[in-house]
Every structure is written in structure tokens, then in C-alpha cells.
Motif scaffolding. Sequence first.
Motif: not given
Length: 381
Positions: A293-310
Amino acid sequence: MKRNFVFTTSLFILSSLLLFASCGQGNAGEGHQQGPAEVPMATVATGNATIQSEYATAIEGLSNIEIRPQVSGYLTKIMVDEGDYVRAGQVLFKIEDRVYEEQLNQAKAAVATAEANLVTAKINLDRKQELATSKIVSDLQVREAQAAYDATKSAVAQAKSTVASARINVEFATIKAPVSGYIGRFNYRLGSLIAPSNALPMTVVSDNHQVYAYFSLSENDFVAFQREHTGNNIAEKLKNSAPVSLLLSDGETYAVQGRIDAVEGQFNKSTGSITLRARFDNPKGELRSGNTGKIKIERHMENVLLFPIASTVMIQDKVFVYLVDAAGKVAQVPVTVSGKSGNDYMVSEGLKEGDKYIATGFERLQNGMPVVEQKQVENKK
């Protein structure tokens, strides 16, 4: 003749007038200039991001114990079937034990003989000690009787030890489950000659009430994992880490979350990765040793530069965005993407907070084209 001349002259004048009119209209069209294109715009901003990373994993039971015989003999009984769930101490197999029973009986007889000899030696010792008080026998004879008694006593102990050893062999002829778990495939059948030297185990018992999921992180991912969690050492960091999820081979998420509880001591030099272990409860027995299977790990980050994929376009494996410069013109800019968070890219290079970009409709635009922001149309009630 005069009439033809007049008609020809009139036709020439009319044609000239039409040609002059058409030229005038063409020049008027060339003089008209189209204004800047109206496009929807937005501003680059920072925010909080959640990264979901997946790592291939191999699942093993809490313990996979090989069942091997400790005595030799023919397999006479198989008490369970492949795939059965067994309890610790449950009988699995029976090996022919008549030889071992006979050895036990012989050992018991040897104990009886040794104990009888001990009684005789004690009587002889007591008699010699009594005669020694009357000076009828010497001290040397008494010591000899004492030595004979001690030797006979040791023989009794040795005979009892032989009985215990023979009893153990009889017990080993009955093979029991050392732990609770699921029975694996049988490598031998009824009538097979079983011996401790056999290359293959009789079967394997897998304790699957909990399972281990092993997966690997790259060096960069492991460094990021350590930085994200608080603690003075790796044990404290693992304790403070968030639960992880398990994606089964069909893509479904396993109902029970697990926790990372161990890290390998060193990196693999050939792959540049390090192995981690996550533990999952398995109350319904859905997971078995050998599952993938696959292990899914979530990481939470703050003040990240976000840009819409669309609002991006992919050109030759590179991501481009369309910015609007200070002069109000289009600028196609490549950006470096460090990951995804939902419907946004996390951008590490190429943009800064406050940059104005074209949200949609950039497919028909080229570098240097003037643009203006599209006006918002208010809904009238």
C-alpha cells in the motif's frame, strides 16, 4: 460615335469615384487602433498549506514465527488448516512419539534403580559409621562408604535429569502455537519425515493483531520531518508526530490511523533513503503480512506562497504564470514549484507576495501585450 464617347467617359468617371471611395475606407480602417485586452486579474498571496505525501509501503505482522520441529519423527496428525486463526498454546501438529515415550520409560526405570542403589549405599554407610565408633572398622573404610554413597546420590540426580530430558522430547512431539495468529502455508504433509535439520519450516504463524508498515524517506524529506516535529531526540519527535494514514492497494484508505514508532539506524548508501516503521492496529484482521500500500503523511506549513494551479501553464515540463508588470503589459514568467496544497501550487522561486497575475484567459496573450483588469459586473436586483 459621339454617343459612345460620352458613355465611355461616364463609365470611366464612375469607376474612378468607386476606387477613390474604397481607398478612403481602407485608410480609415488602418487608422483605427484596438485597445488593451480586458482580463481577470488577482494578487499573489501567502497562506497556510497542507502537503500530502505518499510513500510505498510493505506490511508485516507484529511477529512472523517459523514453526520448526525440535525432535525427529513422522508427522502423524495435523490439527489445524492453512489460514486458520490459532491461539497461543493450541496444538498444531503431532509427531510420532512412541520412541520418545519408550525413552522416558527407560529413564524412569533408571531412576528407580539408582534410588535403590542409593538406599543400599546409605545402609552401608550407616553401618560403617556405627562400627567405626567401636573401632571395628577404620576411618578409611568409612570414607570409602561415604564416597560410594555420594556417587550413588549423583547417579540418582543424573537419572532424574534423563527423565526430564526424555519428558521434554515427548512434549516436543506435540507442536503448539507459540503466539496467537494466522497459520500460513504447510510445507509438509501427513507421513512426512520431520527433523530439526529440515530446510523449510513446517509453517509460519503470523501475529497480525497489529501490523508494521515499512516505508522509506529521502534524506531531504527526513530532514524536513525532523524539523517539523518538536523534541530533543528522535524518540521525542516520533512521539510528537501526527498520525499517518494507510492507503490500501485498491486506493481506499484503511479505517484505522497509525503512528510512526521507529526509524532505521542509518541511511541506505545505494538509495540515499532511510526506512521508517508505522504501527497500525488490526482489530478485524483485514491486513496480513505481505500486503502492500502507501503511507500518507500530512505536513502543515505556514506563510507559504500559494498560486492557483488553474492559473498556470505547463510548457516542456516547466510551469509558467502570466504576470502584469508595472507598465500594464503581459510577462510570461517561469516559477519553481515545491509542492501542492489542494488546488494550489506552493511556489519557492519566481514570484513574490503582491505580484499581480492574470487568472484566466491568458492562452491568447503574448509577452508585451497591454492588458487591463476586467471590470466586475455587479448583480442588479
